[in-house]
Design a protein around this motif. Structure first.
Motif, PDB file in Angstrom:
ATOM      1  N   UNK A   1       0.844  -1.187   0.000  1.00 25.27           N
ATOM      2  CA  UNK A   1       0.000   0.000   0.000  1.00 25.27           C
ATOM      3  C   UNK A   1       0.887   1.246   0.000  1.00 25.27           C
ATOM      4  N   UNK A   2       0.343   2.330  -0.529  1.00 28.27           N
ATOM      5  CA  UNK A   2       1.059   3.601  -0.561  1.00 28.27           C
ATOM      6  C   UNK A   2       0.233   4.640   0.178  1.00 28.27           C
ATOM      7  N   UNK A   3       0.931   5.460   0.997  1.00 28.45           N
ATOM      8  CA  UNK A   3       0.265   6.488   1.808  1.00 28.45           C
ATOM      9  C   UNK A   3       0.825   7.863   1.470  1.00 28.45           C
ATOM     10  N   UNK A   4      -0.059   8.826   1.247  1.00 26.19           N
ATOM     11  CA  UNK A   4       0.315  10.211   0.977  1.00 26.19           C
ATOM     12  C   UNK A   4      -0.162  11.081   2.139  1.00 26.19           C
ATOM     13  N   UNK A   5       0.752  11.832   2.725  1.00 24.10           N
ATOM     14  CA  UNK A   5       0.413  12.798   3.776  1.00 24.10           C
ATOM     15  C   UNK A   5       0.816  14.187   3.302  1.00 24.10           C
ATOM     16  N   UNK A   6      -0.161  15.065   3.205  1.00 27.25           N
ATOM     17  CA  UNK A   6       0.067  16.426   2.744  1.00 27.25           C
ATOM     18  C   UNK A   6       0.073  17.392   3.916  1.00 27.25           C
ATOM     19  N   UNK A   7       0.998  18.344   3.857  1.00 30.08           N
ATOM     20  CA  UNK A   7       1.020  19.492   4.770  1.00 30.08           C
ATOM     21  C   UNK A   7       1.041  19.087   6.239  1.00 30.08           C
ATOM     22  N   UNK A   8       1.810  18.057   6.556  1.00 30.97           N
ATOM     23  CA  UNK A   8       2.035  17.684   7.940  1.00 30.97           C
ATOM     24  C   UNK A   8       0.939  16.883   8.593  1.00 30.97           C
ATOM     25  N   UNK A   9       0.006  16.354   7.822  1.00 31.58           N
ATOM     26  CA  UNK A   9      -1.097  15.577   8.403  1.00 31.58           C
ATOM     27  C   UNK A   9      -0.569  14.338   9.118  1.00 31.58           C
ATOM     28  N   UNK A  10      -1.147  14.033  10.279  1.00 30.83           N
ATOM     29  CA  UNK A  10      -0.728  12.862  11.046  1.00 30.83           C
ATOM     30  C   UNK A  10      -1.173  11.572  10.375  1.00 30.83           C
ATOM     31  N   UNK A  11      -2.338  11.580   9.731  1.00 30.78           N
ATOM     32  CA  UNK A  11      -2.864  10.405   9.049  1.00 30.78           C
ATOM     33  C   UNK A  11      -2.874  10.663   7.544  1.00 30.78           C
ATOM     34  N   UNK A  12      -2.693   9.632   6.750  1.00 29.49           N
ATOM     35  CA  UNK A  12      -2.666   9.835   5.295  1.00 29.49           C
ATOM     36  C   UNK A  12      -4.018  10.277   4.754  1.00 29.49           C
ATOM     37  N   UNK A  13      -3.985  11.256   3.866  1.00 26.93           N
ATOM     38  CA  UNK A  13      -5.220  11.654   3.176  1.00 26.93           C
ATOM     39  C   UNK A  13      -5.516  10.748   1.994  1.00 26.93           C
ATOM     40  N   UNK A  14      -4.503  10.007   1.569  1.00 24.36           N
ATOM     41  CA  UNK A  14      -4.675   9.070   0.474  1.00 24.36           C
ATOM     42  C   UNK A  14      -3.921   7.798   0.845  1.00 24.36           C
ATOM     43  N   UNK A  15      -4.617   6.686   0.950  1.00 24.06           N
ATOM     44  CA  UNK A  15      -4.045   5.404   1.358  1.00 24.06           C
ATOM     45  C   UNK A  15      -4.711   4.332   0.503  1.00 24.06           C
ATOM     46  N   UNK A  16      -3.947   3.712  -0.394  1.00 23.35           N
ATOM     47  CA  UNK A  16      -4.538   2.782  -1.337  1.00 23.35           C
ATOM     48  C   UNK A  16      -3.499   1.771  -1.801  1.00 23.35           C
ATOM     49  N   UNK A  17      -3.921   0.661  -2.393  1.00 19.60           N
ATOM     50  CA  UNK A  17      -2.950  -0.284  -2.930  1.00 19.60           C
ATOM     51  C   UNK A  17      -2.061   0.394  -3.969  1.00 19.60           C
ATOM     52  N   UNK A  18      -0.780   0.137  -3.894  1.00 16.68           N
ATOM     53  CA  UNK A  18       0.148   0.763  -4.830  1.00 16.68           C
ATOM     54  C   UNK A  18      -0.246   0.478  -6.276  1.00 16.68           C
ATOM     55  N   UNK A  19      -0.676  -0.734  -6.555  1.00 17.97           N
ATOM     56  CA  UNK A  19      -1.033  -1.098  -7.932  1.00 17.97           C
ATOM     57  C   UNK A  19      -2.152  -0.239  -8.489  1.00 17.97           C
ATOM     58  N   UNK A  20      -3.052   0.237  -7.624  1.00 15.22           N
ATOM     59  CA  UNK A  20      -4.204   0.999  -8.112  1.00 15.22           C
ATOM     60  C   UNK A  20      -3.831   2.407  -8.563  1.00 15.22           C
ATOM     61  N   UNK A  21      -2.596   2.828  -8.296  1.00 19.58           N
ATOM     62  CA  UNK A  21      -2.153   4.113  -8.834  1.00 19.58           C
ATOM     63  C   UNK A  21      -1.958   4.050 -10.340  1.00 19.58           C
ATOM     64  N   UNK A  22      -1.796   2.854 -10.899  1.00 11.42           N
ATOM     65  CA  UNK A  22      -1.425   2.733 -12.304  1.00 11.42           C
ATOM     66  C   UNK A  22      -2.403   1.910 -13.134  1.00 11.42           C
ATOM     67  N   UNK A  23      -3.344   1.233 -12.508  1.00  8.05           N
ATOM     68  CA  UNK A  23      -4.201   0.317 -13.269  1.00  8.05           C
ATOM     69  C   UNK A  23      -5.467   0.971 -13.803  1.00  8.05           C
ATOM     70  N   UNK A  24      -5.623   2.282 -13.576  1.00 11.08           N
ATOM     71  CA  UNK A  24      -6.766   2.999 -14.119  1.00 11.08           C
ATOM     72  C   UNK A  24      -8.041   2.850 -13.326  1.00 11.08           C
ATOM     73  N   UNK A  25      -7.958   2.286 -12.124  1.00 14.46           N
ATOM     74  CA  UNK A  25      -9.170   2.009 -11.350  1.00 14.46           C
ATOM     75  C   UNK A  25      -9.589   3.158 -10.443  1.00 14.46           C
ATOM     76  N   UNK A  26      -8.704   4.159 -10.247  1.00 14.94           N
ATOM     77  CA  UNK A  26      -9.028   5.230  -9.297  1.00 14.94           C
ATOM     78  C   UNK A  26      -8.701   6.583  -9.900  1.00 14.94           C
ATOM     79  N   UNK A  27      -9.695   7.471  -9.930  1.00 14.45           N
ATOM     80  CA  UNK A  27      -9.464   8.839 -10.384  1.00 14.45           C
ATOM     81  C   UNK A  27      -8.668   9.584  -9.314  1.00 14.45           C
ATOM     82  N   UNK A  28      -7.798  10.517  -9.715  1.00 10.93           N
ATOM     83  CA  UNK A  28      -7.482  10.911 -11.091  1.00 10.93           C
ATOM     84  C   UNK A  28      -6.374  10.086 -11.727  1.00 10.93           C
ATOM     85  N   UNK A  29      -6.028   8.935 -11.127  1.00  6.50           N
ATOM     86  CA  UNK A  29      -4.917   8.125 -11.623  1.00  6.50           C
ATOM     87  C   UNK A  29      -5.391   7.207 -12.746  1.00  6.50           C
TER      88      UNK A  29
END
Length: 691
Positions: free
Chosen positions: A126-154
């Motif tokens: 899984x891959x986690x993105x934390x923006x602007x110092x957030x304690x919890x990730x605002x985006x947390x999803x399977x790494x594969x789904x970043x590239x397989x076209x299943x999740x917007x805007x990826x």
């Protein structure tokens, strides 16, 4: 946390924006003029040179210059790859791969995985993105789904998987942040990998990020937003990507052997925006395109090279800026600004033995050329080497590289090992690279020697793929949103082979597309070594009371490695102080430090913590954490500082961030760089950059 959503403007609004000139080069970037990576808004944005934009690469390259450029232990012996982990640091069950501080954006994320052959991504990661110092990730999803076209805007065309990018996974979703971005992985070392059938879990990765001055106005990425203007831009492969509806100027004539054929001549200020022409494919290597801008040659090379259309291509190049369209026309949509005039002609090469009929059209724009626009240059180089590295570009001054097209082959041997070479980019008289890649095919968005075969997409492709080491590999990459930008100097090289110690005789023919300024946009305002008592006193240096200062000897991470013996002071508490008093101050200001990165544990504990930079008592920037490197201990980092109006003396305080993810903060030398000021530097700047 609340997100500020940046909404893409529609096409009409973008045309209005294009019609307005960029009046300011050095100011703090803001949405009204388009952020540096938002090139889809205007051709002027692409051509603009901006010293307040730093573009850096973070990758899984081997820290000691060995051949194994990726993270996680593989089948080789520990002696062959003594530092297999390339994470920045660990945080509980997560491994952190990127930790950027200050405003900026992630504009390219490339990855591949497998063991000699590209495979699917382990679904447990899984891959986690934390923006602007957030304690919890605002985006947390399977790494594969970043590239397989299943999740917007990826989704395509903003992302590609290994089937559409020849072994690579790539995202060009622009992910901006106002304060910071942290990216981590979980499950990246989970043992048996169902996608590969082994337990190596090998990952190669590259992240390209922009760094802007502290305080720049940025709308942080919202996981729910999309980028329709960027998508539309990338879909225009063959036509004008800005859709400016310029009236084409048609031409039709015959080029005779030994002659030239003028196509256009313009006086005054404007832009050569588009070139399209029909020329038989077998004649393209024997006809030169020559473009003269403001009495200087901007392009002079065979059509096959400039348009990246080799005669032996198995897939035709069809990028967003150059290639061959669906009806067989060569096209270029590089914006070429001119201030006094421009001319364009075709010139017969010595091997052209009969007349050739050519036809096509040109697109010209009369919009004024703003001061920020650089001069377009495309330069061709053709060379072979038995060892060492290739030099793709070395020059002084300011500019930015926006594209490259290259043809590689082994020289006198049968091997595809020439595709192992890492790119290294050293900018602005630094010593350590700010771009350090993981292999030739990785640079071009692919993986494992282009194991998916030839491909062509809007921003990258390979029209020829060498199947067995006896052929040629032809590839291109557009660096529109992730340019290699330099303000003072550049040295861009690429290894010829597996590593400096494992060379492969290689030949490389390359075209580098770039915009160039008439003078540097950054100069040194002062530099001192903390271990030099006279220099330290001159700059009022005071180490933290808790600093441990010791003389260290080692190497930088450049090639061939440069040696250094110097004092380094390391501390986790307190702060250090120093001051610069340049004769005149012009922004943007950049603070560069040299430090010892041998502390920490590679892949587990960072060598240096993040640190707040205060100037005259006000927060002005942040240094991000730095990876540990025990083999090449001397490293450099830069931070872009906030605008400091009216300051005459700059008093710095460096305050490390507390935490358990790094082995303190180190400093061995400090340098301040700033903008050019004519009365100060016009007679004294020699551009030597001597240390």
């Amino acid at each position: 946390m609340a997100f500020r959503v940046s909404v893409d403007q529609d096409r009409g609004a973008r045309l209005l924006l294009y019609a307005s000139a960029f009046a300011c080069l050095m100011g703090t970037p803001g949405p009204a003029f388009g952020l540096p990576w938002e090139i889809w808004q205007s051709p002027q944005r692409l051509a603009s040179l901006d010293a307040a934009d730093r573009v850096v690469e973070h990758s899984s390259h081997c820290p000691q210059g060995c051949r194994y450029d990726r993270s996680n232990a593989g089948p080789e012996s520990p002696e062959a790859n003594p530092t297999p982990l390339r994470w920045l640091y660990r945080d509980g069950a997560e491994v952190v791969v990127l930790d950027e501080r200050g405003p900026g954006a992630l504009t390219r994320f490339w990855m591949t995985t497998g063991n000699g052959v590209s495979t699917c991504i382990d679904p447990a990661i899984r891959i986690q993105f934390r923006f602007d110092g957030a304690a919890e990730p605002q985006l947390d999803l399977p790494l594969a789904s970043l590239f397989d076209g299943s999740k917007m805007p990826f989704t395509p065309p903003l992302v590609a998987d290994r089937f559409s990018s020849s072994g690579g996974f790539v995202s060009r979703v622009p992910m901006a942040y106002a304060q910071s971005l942290r990216i981590s992985l979980s499950g990246a070392e989970s043992g048996a990998n169902p996608c590969t059938g082994d337990d190596f879990g090998l990952l190669w990765y590259q992240f390209i990020t922009h760094r802007l001055p502290f305080g720049s106005e940025i709308a942080t990425f919202n996981p729910m937003q999309d980028f329709p203007a960027w998508r539309n831009f990338l879909d225009q492969r063959g036509g004008d990507p800005w859709n400016a509806m310029l009236a084409p100027q048609a031409f039709q004539d015959t080029l005779q052997p030994g002659a030239s054929l003028p196509l256009a001549s313009r006086a005054g200020s404007g832009w050569l925006r588009g070139i399209r022409m029909l020329v038989p494919i077998d004649r393209r290597p024997h006809i030169h395109l020559r473009v003269v801008v403001d009495d200087e040659i901007a392009v002079d090379m065979p059509l096959a090279d400039f348009f990246a259309t080799p005669e032996q291509a198995s897939v035709q190049t069809r990028s967003v800026f150059f290639g061959e369209d669906a009806v067989g026309r060569l096209y270029s949509w590089w914006p070429m600004p001119y201030r006094q005039g421009a001319s364009l002609e075709l010139v017969a090469g010595p091997a052209l033995d009969s007349a050739v009929a050519v036809s096509g059209d040109l697109s010209v724009d009369t919009e004024p050329v703003p001061p920020s626009a650089g001069r377009f240059i495309a330069s061709l180089a053709d060379r072979c080497t038995d060892a060492g590295e290739f030099e793709l570009l070395e020059e002084r001054g300011a500019g930015k590289i926006v594209g490259v097209a290259a043809r590689y082959r082994a020289d006198g041997v049968a091997t595809r090992g020439y595709l192992e070479g890492d790119e290294r980019v050293v900018l602005d008289d630094a010593i350590t690279p700010v771009w350090y890649g993981t292999g030739v095919e990785d640079f071009f968005d692919a993986g494992f020697y282009f194991d998916g075969g030839a491909f062509s997409s809007a921003l990258s492709g390979a029209s020829e793929v060498d199947p067995d080491g006896n052929g040629t590999t032809s590839a291109y990459r557009i660096l529109a949103t992730d340019p290699i930008a330099y303000s003072r100097s550049i040295r861009w090289t690429q290894e010829a082979g597996y590593s400096p110690g494992l060379p492969v005789p290689t030949c490389l023919r390359s075209v580098v597309y770039r915009y160039q300024g008439s003078r540097p946009l950054a100069v040194s305002l002062g530099r001192f070594e903390v271990g030099d008592a006279i220099q330290a006193a001159r700059y009022h240096y005071q180490a933290s009371p808790w600093a441990n200062c010791a003389t260290q000897s080692g190497q930088y991470s450049n090639e061939p490695p440069r040696n250094r013996t110097a004092l380094d002071c390391r501390y986790s508490e307190g702060l250090s102080r120093f001051a610069f008093t340049p004769p005149q101050i012009a922004g943007p200001l950049r603070l560069r430090r040299t430090f010892d990165a041998a502390y920490g544990i590679p892949g587990t504990l960072a060598s240096a913590s993040a640190a707040e930079v205060r100037v005259n008592g006000v927060r002005a920037g942040w240094f991000p954490p730095a990876a540990a490197n025990r083999a090449r201990r001397w490293q450099e980092q830069e931070v872009l500082l906030a605008d400091l109006p009216g300051a005459s003396q700059l008093e710095f305080e460096i305050v490390p961030e507390s935490g358990s993810h790094a082995a303190g903060f180190g400093e061995s030398a400090w340098e301040l760089l700033g903008g050019w000021v004519d009365p100060v530097f016009s007679d004294t700047f020699d551009g030597s950059g001597v240390r």
